[in-house]
Each structure stands twice: as C-alpha cells, then as structure tokens.
Write an enzyme that holds these catalytic residues in place. Structure first.
Site, PDB file in Angstrom:
ATOM      1  N   ASP A  19       0.864  -1.175   0.000  1.00 56.38           N
ATOM      2  CA  ASP A  19       0.000   0.000   0.000  1.00 56.38           C
ATOM      3  C   ASP A  19       0.901   1.225   0.000  1.00 56.38           C
ATOM      4  O   ASP A  19       1.704   1.412   0.912  1.00 56.38           O
ATOM      5  CB  ASP A  19      -0.885  -0.036   1.267  1.00 56.38           C
ATOM      6  CG  ASP A  19      -1.996   0.982   1.193  1.00 56.38           C
ATOM      7  OD1 ASP A  19      -2.123   1.663   0.159  1.00 56.38           O
ATOM      8  OD2 ASP A  19      -2.738   1.101   2.189  1.00 56.38           O
ATOM      9  N   ASP A 117      -2.893   2.514  -5.994  1.00 60.27           N
ATOM     10  CA  ASP A 117      -1.743   2.537  -5.089  1.00 60.27           C
ATOM     11  C   ASP A 117      -1.734   1.356  -4.123  1.00 60.27           C
ATOM     12  O   ASP A 117      -1.133   1.421  -3.066  1.00 60.27           O
ATOM     13  CB  ASP A 117      -1.746   3.847  -4.287  1.00 60.27           C
ATOM     14  CG  ASP A 117      -2.989   4.005  -3.435  1.00 60.27           C
ATOM     15  OD1 ASP A 117      -4.002   3.337  -3.731  1.00 60.27           O
ATOM     16  OD2 ASP A 117      -2.951   4.778  -2.476  1.00 60.27           O
ATOM     17  N   GLU A 118      -2.396   0.286  -4.470  1.00 61.47           N
ATOM     18  CA  GLU A 118      -2.539  -0.809  -3.521  1.00 61.47           C
ATOM     19  C   GLU A 118      -2.705  -2.120  -4.296  1.00 61.47           C
ATOM     20  O   GLU A 118      -3.454  -2.162  -5.268  1.00 61.47           O
ATOM     21  CB  GLU A 118      -3.805  -0.536  -2.695  1.00 61.47           C
ATOM     22  CG  GLU A 118      -3.867  -1.220  -1.378  1.00 61.47           C
ATOM     23  CD  GLU A 118      -5.234  -0.968  -0.709  1.00 61.47           C
ATOM     24  OE1 GLU A 118      -5.644  -1.842   0.043  1.00 61.47           O
ATOM     25  OE2 GLU A 118      -5.870   0.068  -0.955  1.00 61.47           O
TER      26      GLU A 118
END
Lengths: 403, 374
Positions: A19, A117-118
């Site tokens: 993350d 983003d993860e």
C-alpha cells in the site's frame, strides 16, 4: 474427489500486500520539491472554505491536523487553511502507478490491483527464484524507493486478509511480517473494526454482544457466531482465525470507468450542466483511451438537491473512446431524467461493457465508425498526461468555474 | 358514469393498450387509461405522448362520463374476473367501482381532464391497404430496426409509398447500422381512384410494433394515412395515431451491394440449425462465428477461451475462391427467421465487405449484414 471429512490442506501461500503511503499527496511532493514537509491536500478546490467536494488524499503532514481522505474539503480547509491544496492529477498518478505495478510484475504474475496505489501479490511460486517472501517484500520496497522516490507499507502473511491488516499496522513505511501459524496471535488484540465485513453497523452489533477484539471472536465457537449473526458470523469467525482462502486474482480488467462531479453550488443552469457533462465526457474518454478500451454502455448519474439519485443508461451503438460521442449520449440520457426545475448537486458519467480493440469488431454499414485515435485526441492526451487535466480543454469549458 | 360491458370486450381493449402505456413512470397519467362512456359505446384511450391508441367498444351506457386510472390495475383485475359481464360505476369524486358477480373493486381514479389532450388530426387521405401484406412487410424489417440507438432515426422504420413505377408499392426499411432489411410489395387500391400520395416517413419502432400486433389479430383491412408529422392507422373501430420521427434516414440504397456472380447458395434450415449450434460457445463474445466459404460447403467455427470451440460444415454451392470472414450469428438468425423459402443466397465480395442475403423465390425482400473483424 472422495467425500472425506478430513480437511483438505491447501498448500501454504505467501501473500504480500503493498500500500503506497499517501500516494497522490506523495507524488505531488515528489514532483514539486517546495511542497515537501508541508501539509499537502489533494482534492476539490477548497474555495477558501466554501468548496464542496472532498479530500482525495492528505500527506502525513496534513494528517497531523486531523485531515483524512473523503473528508469534506471545506472542513479540511478550516483545519489547515495554510495547507497546500492541489487538484487531482489523475493521469499523472496513473502513470506513476503503472511504473510501480511494473515493479510488482518483476516478481510475480499474480498481482491483484485494489486501486492505483494498492495491490496483493501472491509470491508462492516465486520463492525459489527470489528468496523468502520477506526478501521479496524488502526488494520491492527498495525498488519503489530507488526508482520512484516514494514510500510504501508492506504486509507479508499467508492470507490476503492478514497481509492487508499487517501492511496497515505501521504506516507509513511499515513492514510487518506475520509468520505462518502466528495469524491468530497477530490478530487477537486488534479491534473488531479491522475485520473485513465489519462496518460501523456490524461493529456496533459486535460491541453490544460483548466482542471488542478479534481475539474475542476467534475464541468463540463458530456455530454460536453463526446463530447470532448468520452467514456473516461464519465469515467473521473465519477471518478472526486467520482463515481466508480467497485467491489473488491477477489484473481483472476494469468493469467500468467513471467520473463524477459535485457542484460547488447546486445548480439548475442548463449551460452549467451541459458544460459539466462535457468535462466528464472528456475525462472518461481520456481514461478509456489510456486503458485502450471502448465503452459499450454509458450511464448518467444525477443527484438533485434533495439527495435523490437517479441513473439512466443506454447502449452506444458503436463502442467508443471518443469524448464527443460520450457527450452526445450523455445529453440524450439527460433528456430522460424527469427534470422539473430542481437543482442538481452531482453529475456522473460511467462507461461500462468495456471491450478492447483486440476483440472482434463489428463493422458498420454507413462507415461512421470513428477513427480509433484521431491525431488531435492523441496530441491532447499527451499534453494532459504531461501538464495535467486542465492544461488543455474545449473552449466552452474555459470559465471561471473550476471543478 | 355508469356502464355495463362484457368482460372479454374490455379485456381485449386493455390488452391492446398495454404496449402503449408508458412504463417508465415519468408522468403518472401516462400509466393510465382513459375510459369515456358515450351513447355509442365505451371509448378506451391510452398514450405515451408519442403514440395514441383509441378504440370504441360495445357497451351499455346508462350514464355517460369519463374517468382515468391505472391501465395495469384494470388489466390485472379483468384477467382475474371470470364473470361474463361487469359494471363500472364512477362517482363524482372519481371513485371507480367495478362490480363483477360477487366481487367488487374500488379503485381511485382521476378526472378525465388529467389525461393528456389528444392532438386533433385530419382524416383526409387514408389509403386502404391489404392487412396481411403490410403485416408481412413489418415482420420482415422490424427486427433490423435500432433499439435505443444513439443515432435517433435508426430507432424508426422507413415507410415508403410510391406509385412512380406504375403500380402502387409499399416499401419498409429497417437498419441499426450493422444490418439492414428491405421489404416491398405492390398492391391494388380497392375502391376509389384518388391519386396515391408519395410517402416517405420514419415511423417510431414502438408504433410499427403496435401496428404489427393489431394486424396479427386479423379482421378488417386497415387504412393508413399521413399528415405532416403524424401517421393515422385505422382498423375496425380502432385508431392508432403516432408522431413521425424527424431527421434524415441514412442512404440505405447506397450500401446494398450490386448484383454479382459471387453467390453462395445454401439451404435455409440447415444453415439456421448449424448457426444455432455453433454460436452456443460464443454467446459471451457477441455471438461471433467464423464462416469459411468453400466451393461445396460453408464451415462455421466459434471459440471462446473459457469454454472451448465448435465447428460444423453446411453443404453449399459457391463459384468463387475460398475465403473466411466473421459474423454476429444473431444477425444471421434474425434474417433467416423471417425468410420463408427453402434456399437462400449470400453474396459477398471480400471478407470485410457487406453480405447480401436474398431468397431466389422472393425477390421483394433483401437483407444486408456487415461482418465482424476476426
């Protein structure tokens, strides 16, 4: 497949959850050194406290002021009027994101993106090539730092759920490993809110039943929880005991691509509504082209001042990635909204039934299939990727208003 | 208002208007039916503001009057009632009492003024038409008409009446931009010798569909007429009025391939069956089927990465060089479904050119289908 009562032992898996830390805000701070160490808030225009959108991301400096994503922007402004408020540069974040995902893919094909983003990585099959899961996690973390100058938090475990909880535990720059067999121990003191599927309502119910920590649930009998909470009880009990067989599913193609806008002031002005639809169409078109897919259906979302939300959808006869076609379709859909002069609060456009150019293409009788990439659109996309969404847009969108 | 009417008579009326009443609830009164009791009978009217359907039904009117209420509810009530006769009583506050044998329904209605005003139409220039002939033309072209298409005019059926070639002729055209169907028929004008008007209008899909339903009932021959922006269709006590669509219909004649020697003849039922079977495996992929035309057969092939593949050979005659192309099987099945003959011909110049489908026994129908890139 016999009807044995023995538990079927799945081979143990190694799952990494990565993350990025305050991703949008960190990208901004990296791109513009003068923003470093300052509270950066990415999201809607705060309009000196009168803005109406929400915070998309807040840097850790901004979080000190209690600002977090999804918070109304005017509230964020009140908490930190000196903060650096920046518009969302989605194309830029997508570009950085795709490079980060390329790093993930150096270690495994089993990468499941949760957002820009993860992601989950199943590295079970990569252990022989690259070393332990911890080593892989460390290498990815280091490569992101070295190549992108961004930081990430990493969780390593045997299941998706535990890996995700682990990465979240020591943010930012966290690195948490949960050894196989230590899952229950790791989870036991965490609050029940950490469980997937335990939203505010469920958490309240759990509290009322006397469950505060995940350990409280793990110690309970499965049958008892099932009796109390039904199917979700079984689910929570399994998670609490570190049981989560869900596989990492690589790169599911997006089912829909959408964009929406909340007006700063509710409006019934048809010009403003049309302009906003044009902006949304431009944005959705750009994202379709970035993903190299075509929309077969367009959905219009319309929320009025009384918070009533209406949607209208229609098929697009020639699947498209072109904003003018999306805009024309959006206008047709707008006509179908029972509109009796009430003001509009939010408008959204979402493209679905996405197909890729590689798929079979139905030819048209009247030859109006739009050229896949007109040179103009291509040039516009390049400018926007480099200088942001508002760098260039149709003339009719140049007003004082900023969305 | 007080009326006695046979249950079957009113049920027929309500069945007819079900397709007209607006289902999306934009204006509540559009979901309603208007009942008007007149000395000559009971007038039943429904509209969606595009189409208006009015019919006069046999009834004993004891007290004239009018009321409007939910078309759906009245239909559902009538379907359940088994008594041959019902009575409808409307009191001043628009409360509708429906009495049938021992059952009684009280439904809240609205005054007739709440119902949209019927546009006035001239009744000049109605052309008498052969009903069964018109039904056949609609059936053969309606499937190709666009549904909910962004190019507005494609959601309509082109309706042409012409006598320029000597005998009067009706031609109907439907296209959704991927396929096209054209059907025409000469007809005799019964009775009067008034000069036939030249007509070229676009009829909304829904109107064409409703006309098709009324014609399927059989009965008297219909009459049809056009004014500037409306079409009027009359048949045994029924009047269907529809707005015409504005806009320019695409030049369909330009996309029909010229007659050539590159023809493939094939048995209709054999091709239909094979297409159905082979497309089972490509349903999720837009029914894409690959077709290879060889001198003595057509090979159909479909595949899907998750399910597998299917192939079948259909005997055919082709005097050209073998080539392959792809089609949406549904488009083919739609055309084959409205053909009647034993055999058909496909004519196609190259893998990406339009395919012309015709029947040697019926040259008054043709269809064009565009291929898919494989």
């Amino acid at each position: 497949m016999g009807s044995t009562h023995e538990e079927i032992k799945e081979p143990m898996r190694s799952i990494i959850h990565i993350d990025m830390d305050a991703f949008y805000a960190s990208v901004e701070q990296r791109d513009q050194p003068s923003y470093r160490d300052k509270p950066v808030i990415v999201g809607a225009d705060p309009q000196k406290g009168k803005g109406r959108g929400v915070v998309s991301a807040a840097s850790y400096e901004a979080r000190v002021f209690g600002i977090h994503s999804a918070m109304p922007i005017n509230q964020a402004y009140r908490r930190c009027p000196k903060g650096v408020f920046l518009p969302v540069r989605m194309a830029r974040y997508q570009e950085v994101s795709s490079r980060i995902f390329a790093i993930f893919h150096r270690y495994t094909d089993l990468v499941e993106p949760l957002s820009l983003d993860e992601a989950f990585l199943d590295v079970t099959g990569s252990l022989r090539l690259f070393g332990t899961a911890e080593e892989i996690g460390r290498r990815i973390e280091a490569e992101i730092a070295q190549e992108e100058h961004l930081s990430a938090s990493v969780g390593v475990a045997t299941t998706k759920f535990v890996a995700k909880v682990a990465s979240d535990l020591r943010k930012p720059k966290g690195f948490v490993i949960v050894e196989p067999g230590k899952e229950v121990e790791f989870l036991k003191d965490l609050p029940v809110e950490r469980l997937w599927g335990a939203g505010p309502k469920m958490a309240k119910q759990l509290h009322r039943l006397g469950y505060r920590t995940i350990g409280d649930i793990a110690r309970q009998g499965q049958a008892e929880l099932a009796a109390l909470l039904g199917q979700s009880g079984v689910h929570l009990w399994e998670l609490a005991n570190g049981i989560d067989p869900r596989p990492v599913i690589p790169d599911e193609p997006a089912k829909s691509i959408g964009s929406e806008t909340t007006f700063q002031v509710d409006t019934a002005d048809p010009n403003v509504i049309r302009q906003t639809l044009l902006e949304l169409a431009e944005h959705v078109g750009q994202r379709l082209r970035a993903d190299e897919c075509f929309a077969g259906t367009l959905t219009l979302k319309f929320r009025d001042e009384a918070f009533r939300t209406l949607t209208r959808a229609m098929a697009i006869s020639e699947p498209t990635d072109q904003a003018p076609v999306l805009y024309r379709t959006a206008l047709t859909l707008l006509d179908r909204i029972p509109f009796s002069g009430q003001k509009v609060r939010l408008l959204g456009l979402s493209a679905s039934h996405l197909s890729t150019s590689a798929e079979r293409q139905q030819l048209s009788l009247f030859g109006e299939t739009p050229k896949r990439h007109s040179q103009l659109t291509e040039a516009l996309d390049k400018i926007r990727t480099r200088f942001g969404d508002s760098a260039i847009k149709p003339g009719s969108l140049f007003t004082k208003r900023r969305v | 208002m007080k009326v006695k009417i046979a249950r079957d008579e009113l049920l027929t009326a309500l069945q007819r208007v079900q397709g007209v009443v607006e289902k999306r609830n934009t204006m509540p009164s559009l979901a309603n039916v208007l009942l008007e009791a007149k000395p000559e009978g009971l007038d039943v009217l429904a509209t969606d503001l595009e189409i208006w359907m009015r019919g006069l039904y046999k009834a004993t009117v004891e007290e004239p009057g009018a009321v409007t209420f939910s078309a759906r509810k009245l239909y559902e009530i009538l379907r359940e009632i088994k008594d041959p006769e019902i009575s409808i009583l409307v009191t001043d506050n628009c409360l509708v009492t429906i009495q049938a044998g021992r059952s009684q329904f009280k439904v809240v209605g609205l005054p007739s003024q709440e119902f949209p005003v019927v546009p006035s139409i001239e009744r000049e220039g109605l052309i008498p038409l052969p009903g069964s002939g018109l039904l056949e033309l609609i059936r053969k072209t309606l499937f190709a008409v666009g549904d909910n298409d962004t190019r507005y005019v494609l959601n309509g059926q082109l309706f042409i009446v012409s006598s320029s070639g000597g005998k009067p002729l009706i031609r109907l055209v439907g296209t959704d931009g991927h396929r096209l169907a054209v059907a025409e028929r000469e007809f005799e004008i019964q009775g009067g010798s008034a000069p036939l008007p030249e007509v070229k209008v676009i009829l909304p899909r829904k109107a064409a569909h409703e006309i098709q339903r009324l014609l399927e009932e059989g009965g008297d021959e219909p009459m049809i007429g056009f004014t500037q922006n409306t079409m009027i269709f009359r048949k045994s006590g029924l009047v269907l009025t529809s707005r015409l669509m504005e806009g320019t219909y695409p030049n369909y004649q330009q996309v029909i391939p010229k007659e050539s020697q590159k023809k493939i003849s094939v048995n209709r039922e054999e091709l239909e069956g094979a297409l159905r079977r082979v497309s089972v495996l490509s349903r999720e992929k837009g029914y894409a089927v690959k077709m290879t035309f060889a001198p003595d057969h057509i090979t159909l092939f479909s595949s899907h990465p998750d399910t597998g593949e299917a192939t079948e050979e259909v005997p055919a005659r082709f005097n050209g060089e073998e080539f392959s192309t792809g089609f949406n099987a549904r488009y083919f099945l739609d055309v084959l479904g409205v053909m009647n003959g034993e055999n058909l011909t496909l004519q196609m110049e190259a893998p990406l050119s339009p395919c012309l489908l015709r029947e040697p026994e019926n040259l008054q129908f043709m269809s064009v289908i565009m291929p898919v890139k494989v």
